[in-house]
Design a protein around this motif. Structure first.
Motif, PDB file in Angstrom:
ATOM      1  N   MET A  47      -7.096   7.017  -1.109  1.00  0.00           N
ATOM      2  CA  MET A  47      -6.109   6.321  -1.930  1.00  0.00           C
ATOM      3  C   MET A  47      -5.726   7.150  -3.152  1.00  0.00           C
ATOM      4  O   MET A  47      -6.583   7.610  -3.898  1.00  0.00           O
ATOM      5  CB  MET A  47      -6.658   4.963  -2.360  1.00  0.00           C
ATOM      6  CG  MET A  47      -5.596   4.065  -2.976  1.00  0.00           C
ATOM      7  SD  MET A  47      -6.212   2.431  -3.450  1.00  0.00           S
ATOM      8  CE  MET A  47      -6.530   1.688  -1.868  1.00  0.00           C
ATOM      9  N   GLY A  48      -4.422   7.352  -3.305  1.00  0.00           N
ATOM     10  CA  GLY A  48      -3.918   8.036  -4.479  1.00  0.00           C
ATOM     11  C   GLY A  48      -4.014   9.549  -4.422  1.00  0.00           C
ATOM     12  O   GLY A  48      -3.714  10.227  -5.395  1.00  0.00           O
ATOM     13  N   ARG A  49      -4.403  10.095  -3.273  1.00  0.00           N
ATOM     14  CA  ARG A  49      -4.550  11.546  -3.176  1.00  0.00           C
ATOM     15  C   ARG A  49      -3.710  12.060  -2.014  1.00  0.00           C
ATOM     16  O   ARG A  49      -3.789  11.542  -0.910  1.00  0.00           O
ATOM     17  CB  ARG A  49      -6.020  11.909  -2.947  1.00  0.00           C
ATOM     18  CG  ARG A  49      -6.311  13.401  -3.135  1.00  0.00           C
ATOM     19  CD  ARG A  49      -7.753  13.716  -2.777  1.00  0.00           C
ATOM     20  NE  ARG A  49      -8.678  12.774  -3.381  1.00  0.00           N
ATOM     21  CZ  ARG A  49      -9.898  12.548  -2.905  1.00  0.00           C
ATOM     22  NH1 ARG A  49     -10.316  13.159  -1.815  1.00  0.00           N
ATOM     23  NH2 ARG A  49     -10.703  11.692  -3.509  1.00  0.00           N
ATOM     24  N   ASP A  50      -2.898  13.104  -2.261  1.00  0.00           N
ATOM     25  CA  ASP A  50      -2.067  13.662  -1.202  1.00  0.00           C
ATOM     26  C   ASP A  50      -2.923  14.283  -0.111  1.00  0.00           C
ATOM     27  O   ASP A  50      -4.048  14.734  -0.354  1.00  0.00           O
ATOM     28  CB  ASP A  50      -1.104  14.712  -1.774  1.00  0.00           C
ATOM     29  CG  ASP A  50       0.031  14.079  -2.559  1.00  0.00           C
ATOM     30  OD1 ASP A  50       0.237  12.854  -2.423  1.00  0.00           O
ATOM     31  OD2 ASP A  50       0.712  14.793  -3.314  1.00  0.00           O
ATOM     32  N   TYR A  77       0.861  -1.187   0.000  1.00  0.00           N
ATOM     33  CA  TYR A  77       0.000   0.000   0.000  1.00  0.00           C
ATOM     34  C   TYR A  77       0.894   1.233   0.000  1.00  0.00           C
ATOM     35  O   TYR A  77       1.663   1.462   0.925  1.00  0.00           O
ATOM     36  CB  TYR A  77      -0.927   0.024   1.222  1.00  0.00           C
ATOM     37  CG  TYR A  77      -1.732   1.306   1.294  1.00  0.00           C
ATOM     38  CD1 TYR A  77      -2.777   1.535   0.408  1.00  0.00           C
ATOM     39  CD2 TYR A  77      -1.422   2.299   2.214  1.00  0.00           C
ATOM     40  CE1 TYR A  77      -3.505   2.712   0.443  1.00  0.00           C
ATOM     41  CE2 TYR A  77      -2.150   3.482   2.259  1.00  0.00           C
ATOM     42  CZ  TYR A  77      -3.187   3.677   1.368  1.00  0.00           C
ATOM     43  OH  TYR A  77      -3.898   4.858   1.402  1.00  0.00           O
ATOM     44  N   ILE A  78       0.811   1.999  -1.083  1.00  0.00           N
ATOM     45  CA  ILE A  78       1.607   3.218  -1.221  1.00  0.00           C
ATOM     46  C   ILE A  78       0.752   4.386  -0.745  1.00  0.00           C
ATOM     47  O   ILE A  78      -0.233   4.745  -1.387  1.00  0.00           O
ATOM     48  CB  ILE A  78       2.022   3.446  -2.692  1.00  0.00           C
ATOM     49  CG1 ILE A  78       2.710   2.197  -3.273  1.00  0.00           C
ATOM     50  CG2 ILE A  78       2.901   4.681  -2.805  1.00  0.00           C
ATOM     51  CD1 ILE A  78       4.025   1.865  -2.650  1.00  0.00           C
ATOM     52  N   HIS A  79       1.125   4.945   0.398  1.00  0.00           N
ATOM     53  CA  HIS A  79       0.312   6.044   0.925  1.00  0.00           C
ATOM     54  C   HIS A  79       0.738   7.377   0.315  1.00  0.00           C
ATOM     55  O   HIS A  79       1.783   7.503  -0.328  1.00  0.00           O
ATOM     56  CB  HIS A  79       0.354   6.088   2.452  1.00  0.00           C
ATOM     57  CG  HIS A  79       1.707   6.365   3.046  1.00  0.00           C
ATOM     58  ND1 HIS A  79       2.350   7.576   2.920  1.00  0.00           N
ATOM     59  CD2 HIS A  79       2.528   5.585   3.794  1.00  0.00           C
ATOM     60  CE1 HIS A  79       3.502   7.533   3.553  1.00  0.00           C
ATOM     61  NE2 HIS A  79       3.646   6.335   4.089  1.00  0.00           N
ATOM     62  N   ALA A  80      -0.095   8.365   0.554  1.00  0.00           N
ATOM     63  CA  ALA A  80       0.085   9.673  -0.061  1.00  0.00           C
ATOM     64  C   ALA A  80       1.180  10.470   0.633  1.00  0.00           C
ATOM     65  O   ALA A  80       1.705  10.088   1.679  1.00  0.00           O
ATOM     66  CB  ALA A  80      -1.232  10.440  -0.017  1.00  0.00           C
ATOM     67  N   LEU A  81       1.492  11.593   0.035  1.00  0.00           N
ATOM     68  CA  LEU A  81       2.430  12.542   0.611  1.00  0.00           C
ATOM     69  C   LEU A  81       1.646  13.519   1.478  1.00  0.00           C
ATOM     70  O   LEU A  81       0.541  13.929   1.121  1.00  0.00           O
ATOM     71  CB  LEU A  81       3.159  13.294  -0.505  1.00  0.00           C
ATOM     72  CG  LEU A  81       4.272  14.266  -0.106  1.00  0.00           C
ATOM     73  CD1 LEU A  81       5.474  13.501   0.409  1.00  0.00           C
ATOM     74  CD2 LEU A  81       4.682  15.117  -1.311  1.00  0.00           C
TER      75      LEU A  81
END
Length: 912
Positions: free
Chosen positions: A569-572, A524-528
């Motif tokens: 998901m996919g949003r900073d 799971y790649i989390h946002a910045l």
């Protein structure tokens, strides 16, 4: 701990009026750790669920990226414990070779000592002393985040066991022909004095100058012009390259040109790598100082001449007058001499990206040196296949393309670092015969000549080499441990996108190679985390928000819930102090709801004979219906890594439904004289509150545990060990949900009429309802008492299509799900007073709008005022105009109602 219910079961337990997170968080963190709440047992029942923490640097301190990462991992771990899984969350730290060595060297410099003064062994001893005294403060900061890690399994990348794993992997790869040593061009940091892998080089935009330099033919009659941004490197040129079909240079094929400022001639070579239409179409080739030139040089067998040493100074391979100059000084001198000779024929400013060290931000120099490399292509193929065939899934899926692209275009990995702190490369050279020995155990004799003078390689391994083994080395590999059997592959890796290359891909390569399967099922790649304006946080910008400061001011739960609520998901994430403070209000809302509940729960309530959802009153049936929906929403959202959806569902239910509606609806029952109904209501309240706390606990562990510790019937228990609330399919009740929404929306509509027309809150209104159908008529009739209580009105008069209501003309109306609500205004509103009040407010607004419009019409103001000030004034006018329109509509409505009332009175008088 907070006080639990008294032994006689009669004294109500109370919470303090205000919630103090500092006291609560420190107590529960210590309590969980002391009792071993999060120690995983590989032999325990239940399916395994495991996570390895992305190991922070031993030099690190908590920043917002860490805090977000920890929060999301902890939500997953606590939630899966609730689902009955045996959960292992492995904590630890990375030795951070370059960063840690730099810290200690700076410390020594203040003492007037260098590492070379101490020698290698003494320096390493000082680093270990520093690590024990100062390193690892981030571990305590991880505790402050409420992370439910298994501290009994804490690991460090230089631990004995992990070091053994590193050596095993290195030797195995060497034996398999996948590790080799060679003299190659590498990325070199002249500040850190070490090689860097390609992905350790960051590129930053900078303004530069492109210099055009003429390289004449030996007789001076002809030549060509090259362009370069690094003219000092021309001292190491060994060719000029042109496209083989470029007609401008056909006559120079196979010829030589004179290298300015030197006594050398260099060949003109041809290669399709050169673009005919870019620049002059002629490329200076410096194999020792440019990676593309290095490849050209290898293809064409060019000499490699390095003119710069490892500290950035011009060396003995350059003409004597340049030797010893720093690269900036050399550039200035080269340009000056070229200009004097008339060979600097032009220069152009341009924007370009410059490679810098990811640690110290110094400009990287390509540098030829002997280094150790991993042949990564075979490993990359296995790591690619694991994602392609679905053994590992990346979320959001869009990052899969990035992962694939990097592995498909990967180059051999330079793994040696010219440092002292780290895993020393397990390779020895025999002084007698030059044999290189790579071994798992330190050798004592040379297997070739039997000599005993063996010298170990001075370099250490890239830090990422050891951390690439983290998912299995931390579980005891290369031994076949119970932990390894139970918890590998791990369930999910939660990490940031910026280390997909550094760490994720390398763990995938090593895991598939040495364990036969990838190291995790999900990534799971989390946002910045950005600031409120969407800008990246940085010290130089001055927009950094310190998570520890936010915890001190608003509490850990507030910060954690903020992260969860915005982790789409996919949003900073756009973070601000105001948002964190807003969720502190949510903590307070929950706290106050718990205080109210405890006032009415002096003991664990006895469950009634009938099922709870059958307790009389639509609000009870509705509560248990909504709880069933909430259980499903939260579980599905967390399973899909939609943390924001889980948080928002909990927030909406707790604040807007449980606190604002349910607690208001049960007050008459809790204070009433009907003991049976009171007891049933208390059982519903207790059940609803306990299940809500369990659902919220993974996101807000501290406040939920503190409340839980005071609840009768469960006081003293560990909330983190409670199972997920059981499902009650029989509680799913669409009719109750519809009935409740009908009453709820009707109450809101009647309250809106009261507020809009400034009707006294204490006045009991008359209400008539023209129902849309017979079912709604029945629901209104069944719940008339609740509508009257919450809307402060008389029992509604109901009409149907067969028998419509006779509403006065002077009535305010609202439509709720097709049902028309009438509120007669005669006697409820002083029409003349309210119209006069609105006229006064409208006049004031009109005056303010005129003043702002005059300011905006002033050309001088528009020309001098900053754009944001002008925009703010325009926004102010729009807001006031909207408010004016709303008030005018309200006034017109009152005038119409007044006229209707006057007409009705006149008609009644005439009839009389």
């Amino acid at each position: 701990m907070a006080a639990a219910a008294s032994s006689n079961g009669q004294e109500p337990v109370t919470l303090p009026k205000g919630y103090d997170p500092k006291d609560v968080e420190s107590r529960w963190s210590a309590w969980w750790e002391e009792r071993g709440s999060f120690i995983a047992d590989p032999d325990a029942p239940g399916a395994p669920y495991s996570i390895v923490i992305p190991p922070p640097n031993v030099t690190g301190s908590l920043h917002m990226g860490h805090a977000l990462n920890l929060t999301l991992q902890d939500i997953l771990c606590r939630h899966h414990r609730q689902l009955g899984r045996k959960v292992l969350w492995v904590p630890g730290m990375d030795h951070a070779g370059i960063a840690t060595q730099n810290v200690v060297e700076r410390m020594l410099a203040k003492e007037g000592v260098s590492r070379h003064d101490l020698g290698r062994d003494a320096f390493i001893e000082r680093v270990w002393q520093w690590k024990e005294e100062y390193g690892g403060r981030i571990l305590n900061q991880i505790r402050r985040m409420g992370a439910s890690v298994d501290w009994s399994r804490q690991r460090f990348t230089l631990d004995e066991g992990l070091s053994r794993a590193v050596r095993e992997v290195f030797v195995t790869l060497y034996e398999d022909g996948l590790i080799y040593k060679g003299k190659y061009l590498v990325n070199w940091c002249i500040r850190c004095h070490t090689a860097l892998a390609d992905d350790e080089v960051e590129f930053t935009p900078k303004k530069g100058v492109l210099y055009q330099i003429k390289y004449p033919t030996p007789d001076g009659t002809d030549g060509l012009v090259v362009a370069t941004s690094r003219p000092e490197t021309m001292l190491g040129d060994t060719a000029v390259c042109v496209h083989p079909e470029d007609e401008r240079y056909l006559h120079l094929h196979g010829k030589t040109v004179r290298l300015p400022l030197t006594d050398r001639e260099i060949p003109v070579i041809t290669d399709t790598y050169v673009e005919k239409d870019f620049g002059t179409g002629a490329l200076k080739v410096t194999p020792a100082h440019d990676p593309n030139d290095w490849e050209l040089g290898r293809r064409h067998g060019l000499e490699v001449i390095s003119v710069q040493d490892d500290e950035g100074f011009i060396n003995e391979n350059a003409p004597e007058r340049f030797r010893g100059l720093a690269r900036e000084q050399a550039r200035a001198k080269v340009l000056a001499e070229l200009a004097e000779l008339g060979l600097l024929v032009g220069q152009t400013e341009y924007d370009h990206n410059v490679g810098v060290c990811y640690r110290c931000k110094s400009v990287i120099e390509p540098h030829v040196s002997p280094q150790w490399f991993v042949k990564v292509k075979p490993l990359a193929e296995e790591a690619l296949a694991a994602v392609t065939d679905g053994r590992t899934s990346i979320h959001p899926e869009s990052w899969t393309k990035t992962y694939n692209h990097w592995l498909e275009n990967i180059r051999d990995w330079c793994i040696s670092r010219q440092l002292w702190w780290g895993h020393r490369i397990p390779a020895w050279t025999c002084d007698g015969c030059g044999e290189v020995i790579v071994a798992r155990e330190t050798p004592t004799t040379c297997p070739k000549c039997q000599g005993s003078q063996l010298v170990q390689d001075e370099d250490v391994l890239d830090t990422w080499f050891s951390s690439a083994l983290w998912p299995f080395s931390t579980l005891g590999w290369p031994d076949n441990t119970k932990d390894l059997a139970a918890f590998y592959p791990t369930s999910v890796l939660v990490t940031a996108f910026d280390i997909i290359f550094f760490w994720v891909a390398r763990m995938m390569m090593m895991g598939t190679r040495f364990m036969g399967q990838p190291p995790f099922k999900d990534v799971y790649i989390h946002a910045l985390v950005r600031d409120a304006e969407g800008k990246k946080m940085s010290k130089s910008t001055g927009n950094v928000i310190d998570p520890l400061d936010m915890i001190d001011r608003f509490g850990t739960d507030s910060l954690r819930f903020t992260f969860a609520a915005f982790a789409a998901m996919g949003r900073d994430i756009r973070l601000s102090e105001e948002r964190i403070e807003g969720y502190r209000h949510f903590v307070n809302k929950l706290w106050n709801a718990a205080r109210f509940s405890l006032m009415h729960l002096p003991e664990a309530p006895a469950m009634p004979a009938h099922p709870l959802h059958e307790t009389p009153g639509v609000h009870h049936a509705w509560l248990f219906h909504r709880l069933e929906e909430l259980k499903t929403q939260v579980q599905e959202a967390i399973a899909g890594y939609y943390f924001n959806e889980a948080a928002q569902a909990l927030y909406s239910f707790i604040w807007h439904e449980f606190c604002d509606w349910y607690l208001e609806m049960i007050k008459p029952e809790l204070s009433g004289e009907d003991d049976a109904r009171k007891q049933a209501c208390r059982a519903c309240l207790w059940t609803g509150l306990t299940e809500t706390l369990v659902l919220l606990h993974p996101i807000m562990p501290f406040v939920t545990q503190e409340i839980w510790s005071c609840l009768p019937g469960v006081a003293g228990e560990d909330l983190s060990a409670q199972p997920y609330p059981e499902r009650r399919p029989q509680c799913v009740n669409p009719r109750a949900a519809h009935a409740f929404s009908l009453i709820q929306e009707s109450v809101v509509a009647i309250r809106a009429i009261r507020g809009e027309l400034n009707i006294s809150p204490g006045l009991e209104l008359a209400v008539l309802i023209q129902t849309a159908n017979e079912e709604d008529a029945q629901l209104y009739a069944e719940n008339a008492g609740m509508l009257s209580l919450l809307a402060r009105c008389k029992a509604p008069a109901l009409g149907t299509q067969a028998a419509p209501v006779n509403a006065p003309r002077a009535s305010a109306t609202a439509v709720v799900q097709g049902n028309v609500i009438f509120v007669p205004l005669a006697g409820a509103v002083d029409f003349e007073t309210e119209i006069a009040r609105l006229d006064k407010e409208l006049a004031k607004l009109d005056k303010e709008i005129t003043i702002v419009n005059k300011k905006l019409a002033n050309e001088g103001f528009r020309a001098k005022a900053p754009a944001e000030v002008v925009a703010k004034e325009k926004e102010k006018v729009e807001m006031m105009s909207d408010k004016s329109a709303t008030l005018q509509a309200r006034r017109a409505r009152l005038v119409e109602a007044r006229d209707d009332a006057t007409h009705s009175n006149a008609t009644a008088g005439g009839n009389a």
